[in-house]
Design a protein around this motif. Sequence first.
Motif, mmCIF file in Angstrom:
data_model
loop_
_atom_site.group_PDB
_atom_site.id
_atom_site.type_symbol
_atom_site.label_atom_id
_atom_site.label_comp_id
_atom_site.label_asym_id
_atom_site.label_seq_id
_atom_site.Cartn_x
_atom_site.Cartn_y
_atom_site.Cartn_z
ATOM 1 N N ARG A 8 -0.511 -6.433 3.699
ATOM 2 C CA ARG A 8 -0.668 -5.174 2.966
ATOM 3 C C ARG A 8 -1.826 -4.352 3.521
ATOM 4 O O ARG A 8 -1.719 -3.136 3.703
ATOM 5 N N SER A 12 -1.627 -0.835 5.432
ATOM 6 C CA SER A 12 -2.407 0.286 4.901
ATOM 7 C C SER A 12 -3.250 0.928 5.986
ATOM 8 O O SER A 12 -3.293 2.164 6.107
ATOM 9 N N TYR A 13 -3.927 0.095 6.793
ATOM 10 C CA TYR A 13 -4.731 0.631 7.898
ATOM 11 C C TYR A 13 -3.865 1.439 8.853
ATOM 12 O O TYR A 13 -4.199 2.560 9.236
ATOM 13 N N SER A 15 -0.921 2.773 8.342
ATOM 14 C CA SER A 15 -0.368 3.975 7.706
ATOM 15 C C SER A 15 -1.391 5.100 7.682
ATOM 16 O O SER A 15 -1.070 6.255 7.982
#
Length: 430
Positions: A8, A12-13, A15
């Motif tokens: 996750r 997230s990084y 994205s």
Amino acid sequence: MFQVLRWRLLLSYISVMVVILGVSTVVVYEFVAYKLYQKLDRQMITLADAAAHSLLTIKADAKAISRRTPRNLDYDDDLDIPWQDLHNNYQSVEWFDANGRLLGNAGRYIPQIPFNPNIKTSQKEKIRSIIIPVYSASFIPEKKQLQGYVRVNESTENLQEELDRLMWGFSCGGLIAVILTGIGSWWLTRQSLKPVEQSFQQLKQFTADASHELRSPLTVVKTSVEVMMNHPERIHPNDEKKLKAIASATNQMTRLVEDLLLLARTDTTQTLTFKWVSIPLDELLEDLMDLLQLQADVKGIILKSEIPEEVFVKGNPVELKRLFSNLLENALQYTPTGGTVSVGVVRRDRFVFVSVNDTGIGIASEDIPLVFNRFWRADKARSHREGGLGLGLAIAAAIAHTHSGEITVKSQVGVGSSFQVRLLAVLKTY
């Protein structure tokens, strides 16, 4: 758990970096495109200003466009252009009178675009046009008269090709940047989670050690209370309720310690110490149903089952009994009077699916991912359960995991819940 969290964080990084790169690319591309079109407009205006000096001559003689003339068509002859030398295939000049009537044109690229003097700059498909008005020469602004218009047209194909090459470069560079960002994010994720993982491991070890150490004093307290309860003649009547409260609290504490110790073992390789045997699952479930029948009768709950004969699984009988006992007790606890709790067993290929269904209060959809968390309760109503520690479903999930199985849940508030356990099936042994 940390593997999911790691993925996750990594996504997230990546994205965030993709969004930043995307926005930056669009901003830079639009800025470069704006500057290139601005430069093209200046060049076209310069050409239009030069062509404006020939308007009077062309109005007098339309053939002047194709006839080479001396460079003295106007008082500012340094801007006069012999239009027959205009060889740019992507450019053209058109002259119009004050009424918008075409007087003539020059250049090899003559697009068919309607003339509109109110639109100074326009773009149609890949043709860009600029129109400037031409006035008579006079130092007094009020005496200037409109003589006509000059329109310069130019194809933007070359400019668009430059922008396409720029975008292609951005795409290649962005792809490389995303790959490098992914590698860097993976490393950063591992580094950022390493202290958390170490702290979590220490917490689990502390829980296991504390649970193990608490067993001895709790056993002493429990044994002492039982000895005292076995000799009521030695107990003062006023102390009887106190001893019962101590016994109840000791039993609850002992169960909590045992539950924490079991969870601590399932977090490590200590689960290998379980004795694995072939278990008749149908008999195990029938025994549990018989034990819980009295509890169901007291609450006025219908307890029924659909269990086929001779269903075998491999595992530890004590732990599996605890798994299904937790699920059934949980269903009975949250099913109101007049409700139904049912157990069903289905075998498909190599697996056995055991379903525990109830018509209880149900679980909200946003709470379903949390039901197997330790010490979790959906609402205050659940926290009032007598003896409830919030570990029953967590223990059930841990036991299922150690048996190479899993538990899933479907629920609807006010309708009921359905817990399904998947286990590996084995052939009957004689």
